[in-house]
Design a protein around this motif. Structure first.
Motif: not given
Length: 145
Positions: A94-110
């Motif tokens: 099972k490949q792990l894929c980030l959701t659009p919500r996760a990508l937005a959160i990651h960008q804000a954290i970074e």
């Protein structure tokens, strides 16, 4: 009883203060709280851009047991941060894929981490920064022996 400052305690305290600063700004922006390890998983998957990421990759990268990784990933799925997608060649994987919500959160954290880094670096001279990183590298080498 030891009265001199302890290196480990100072590093832990500094790390905690930086995490609190980033968390406070994210909370003000209305971004859901993610745990430290969840944030690191978001970053890891995000930075593996065109390569598929699987649970075993996280286990190796973070030196965690399979059961620990499973728990982290299940919670992240429940929060809508990632999806596990079957791989065409092997349905067991099972490949792990980030959701659009996760990508937005990651960008804000970074973004907040970079801002905090800039703030910290601004109070040191270039020579002090070089010395700091040299000392950290020396301590890391000792602990890795």
């Amino acid at each position: 009883m030891r009265t001199a400052p302890m290196i480990g305690a100072q590093l832990r305290d500094l790390s905690n203060l930086m995490k609190r600063r980033v968390d406070a700004v994210l909370l003000q922006a209305g971004i859901d709280q993610v745990t430290g390890i969840q944030g690191r998983v978001l970053g890891f998957i995000s930075h593996c851009q065109n390569q598929p990421v699987f649970q075993r990759d996280l286990e190796e990268a973070f030196h965690i047991r399979r059961s620990t990784a499973t728990g982290i990933l299940q919670l992240m799925e429940q929060k809508g941060l990632l999806e596990r997608r079957p791989v065409e060649q092997d349905a067991r994987l099972k490949q792990l894929c980030l959701t659009p919500r996760a990508l937005a959160i990651h960008q804000a954290i970074e973004t907040q981490i970079f801002l905090a880094e800039e703030e910290l670096a601004s109070c040191l001279t270039p020579e002090e920064l070089e010395q700091f990183f040299s000392i950290v590298a020396k301590l890391r080498r000792r602990l890795e022996e």
